[in-house]
Scaffold this active site. Structure first.
Site, PDB file in Angstrom:
ATOM      1  N   ASP A  45       0.855  -1.110   0.092  1.00 17.00           N
ATOM      2  CA  ASP A  45      -0.074   0.019  -0.051  1.00 17.00           C
ATOM      3  C   ASP A  45       1.019   1.205  -0.137  1.00 17.00           C
ATOM      4  OD1 ASP A  45      -2.297   1.451   0.227  1.00 17.00           O
ATOM      5  OD2 ASP A  45      -2.451   1.542   2.274  1.00 17.00           O
TER       6      ASP A  45
ATOM      7  N   ASN B  87     -10.811  -2.882  -6.305  1.00 17.04           N
ATOM      8  CA  ASN B  87      -9.628  -2.067  -7.067  1.00 17.04           C
ATOM      9  C   ASN B  87     -10.205  -1.777  -8.429  1.00 17.04           C
ATOM     10  OD1 ASN B  87      -6.511  -3.107  -5.758  1.00 17.04           O
ATOM     11  ND2 ASN B  87      -7.841  -1.679  -4.947  1.00 17.04           N
TER      12      ASN B  87
END
Length: 245
Positions: free
Chosen positions: A24, A72
């Protein structure tokens, strides 16, 4: 650096058998530099290569990375395309040097939504590396922990409906065998860079007794030295799995 080199050479120290990483911070890393998010994903891809190689070198048996989640797809078409392109580039390069690296590549998630060319590369990588004895690299693609649990529950319900089993026969071992991670031990250590303190739908079933390590370092800046800090923190903890020592 001297301490890091000493740790790297001391392979007798305990190393988690299975490390999982939520990669991330790529977008924020790029924004800080006035660059598009795709620039951050490219930098994060290089970090992934370094960390995967380092895990292999220090004797980690399983490395699982969160590459693309079921959520996503909500991102821009440009960003999704950039991520898919980087994954394709990585797999093409991995296929070229698999014999040398001996890395066994596996995938977790529903690959059916991926571009056909990428699906073919995934299948090729799995087939070509299935007998390799190095670190097993599990790449989570179109993966979500809730989706994985639903997938397993539906499969067991189907088996019950066909008379293969009954609801009463279901236990943790059987359920685990229906997950995308079937045959892979639960993660010992889950690492999340970028300062966020959540799982984000990652390995929800498997994380029951994992140790967690969080750091404010954004993923593109995550180095082997940072991984060593996570391993040192892991080794400092007492794992009791609900019991007493």
């Amino acid at each position: 650096m001297a301490l890091f080199e000493k740790q790297k050479k001391d392979l007798s120290r305990p190393v988690p058998r299975h490390i999982a990483i939520i990669m991330d911070g790529n977008g924020r890393w790029a924004k800080k530099r006035g660059m598009p998010r795709s620039y951050g994903h490219a930098a994060g891809s290089e970090t992934f290569r370094r960390i995967a190689t380092y895990c292999k070198d220090i004797g980690v048996d399983f490395l699982t990375v969160y590459a693309f989640s079921t959520e996503n797809w909500k991102r821009s078409e440009e960003e999704v395309g950039a991520i898919m392109g980087l994954l394709q580039k990585y797999l093409i390069e991995a296929l070229e040097k698999m014999e040398k690296d001996r890395v066994k590549i596996c995938f977790m998630g529903d690959l059916s939504r991926l571009p056909e060319e990428l699906q073919a590369l995934c299948a090729n990588a799995v087939e070509k590396s299935k007998h390799f004895d190095g670190v097993q690299l599990n790449i989570c693609l179109n993966y979500g922990g809730r989706d994985e649990i639903l997938h397993a529950a539906r499969e067991y319900a189907r088996r019950c409906a066909s008379g293969e089993c009954t609801p009463e026969e279901l236990d943790e071992e059987t359920f685990s065998s229906l997950l995308y991670s079937a045959g892979v031990p639960d993660p010992d250590l889950i690492i999340r860079p970028s300062g966020e303190l959540r799982l984000s739908n990652f390995l929800l079933w498997q994380a029951a007794y994992a140790e967690f390590y969080y750091t404010d370092v954004l993923w593109p800046d995550f180095t082997p030295e940072e991984l060593e800090k996570a391993i040192a923190a892991f080794n400092s903890r007492s794992r009791r799995f609900g019991g007493t020592k």
